[in-house]
Design a protein around this motif. Structure first.
Motif: not given
Length: 253
Positions: A126-155
């Motif tokens: 990765l070159r100096d001055g470059g950029a890195l963008v991750f895709t996370t999810s709103v699930a890391d803060v919404t506390g959505t039922p059924g998504m506990s593991v997925y939410s934890a990974t995105k957090a």
């Protein structure tokens, strides 16, 4: 268009949905693009859609041998990297009482362990001055039922991104994230979901989102590319692309 001419971009998880939308815009803008995926059908379709100038590479984030082999392959194809998008991820729905160890291991392998060591391996490219963008999810803060593991990974992924932003600031490399809400992607981004479950999931998403609709993969792509190429005085930021969902949930809470 030559918006991204001369730029070399890597998209981890770029054969469908949001990753493919990022790839399309980069290619249209003149960038040299390498994308990865693990599904042979998706790899073939992405190669056909994007054309022969794009490097389409089979690589599985849950396979550490593949993760370790990827940097050499990218160096051979591209040399250095200006823009890195870490987009791959899987989601499996299960309430905590029913979640299995296999589901837990799969999601943590693909959503955080694989990305962590992929980025580690690509840092020298990765070159100096470059950029890195991750895709996370709103699930890391919404506390959505059924998504506990997925939410934890995105957090965990977002925590990694924040630490990385601090570590790379001396090289002028900006690290940010997009945080999608309900987005129109194949299967709604959820593994093993039936048509009936998908329809219910989409309906619930539309009702919960203040803008009363799903977003498109291209809307996420535009946000990711803004962070990568235009937000030149921005690092360590998570940009919600969710139709106001997180603001609404936070205000209601």
């Amino acid at each position: 268009m030559s918006t991204y001419a001369g730029q070399k971009a890597v998209i981890i998880g770029g054969t469908m949905g949001m990753g493919l939308a990022i790839a399309k815009r980069l290619v249209e803008g003149g960038a040299e693009v390498l994308l990865t995926g693990r599904n042979p059908k998706n790899l073939k379709e992405a190669a056909a859609e994007l054309g022969p100038s794009v490097h389409v590479v089979s690589s599985d984030l849950s396979d550490m041998d593949a993760v370790r082999a990827l940097p050499a392959l990218i160096e051979e194809r591209l040399g250095g990297v200006d823009l890195l998008f870490v987009n791959a991820g899987i989601a499996e729905l299960a309430p905590i009482a029913a979640a299995t160890e296999d589901q837990f291991d799969r999601m943590f392998a693909v959503n955080i362990k694989g990305p962590y060591f992929t980025v580690q391996g690509l840092l020298p490219l990765l070159r100096d001055g470059g950029a890195l963008v991750f895709t996370t999810s709103v699930a890391d803060v919404t506390g959505t039922p059924g998504m506990s593991v997925y939410s934890a990974t995105k957090a965990a992924l977002w925590s990694f991104a924040q630490a990385l932003a601090s570590e790379l600031v001396g090289r002028g490399i900006r690290v940010n994230a997009v945080s999608p809400g309900y987005i129109d992607t194949p299967g709604g981004g959820v593994q093993g979901i039936t048509e009936e479950q998908l329809a219910a999931f989409q309906k619930a998403g539309d009702e919960a989102t203040p803008l009363r609709r799903h977003g498109t993969a291209d809307e996420v792509a535009k946000a990711a590319l803004f962070l990568a190429t235009e937000a030149t005085f921005t690092t360590g930021v998570k940009l919600a692309v969710d139709g106001g969902l997180v603001q609404h949930v936070t205000a209601a809470g």
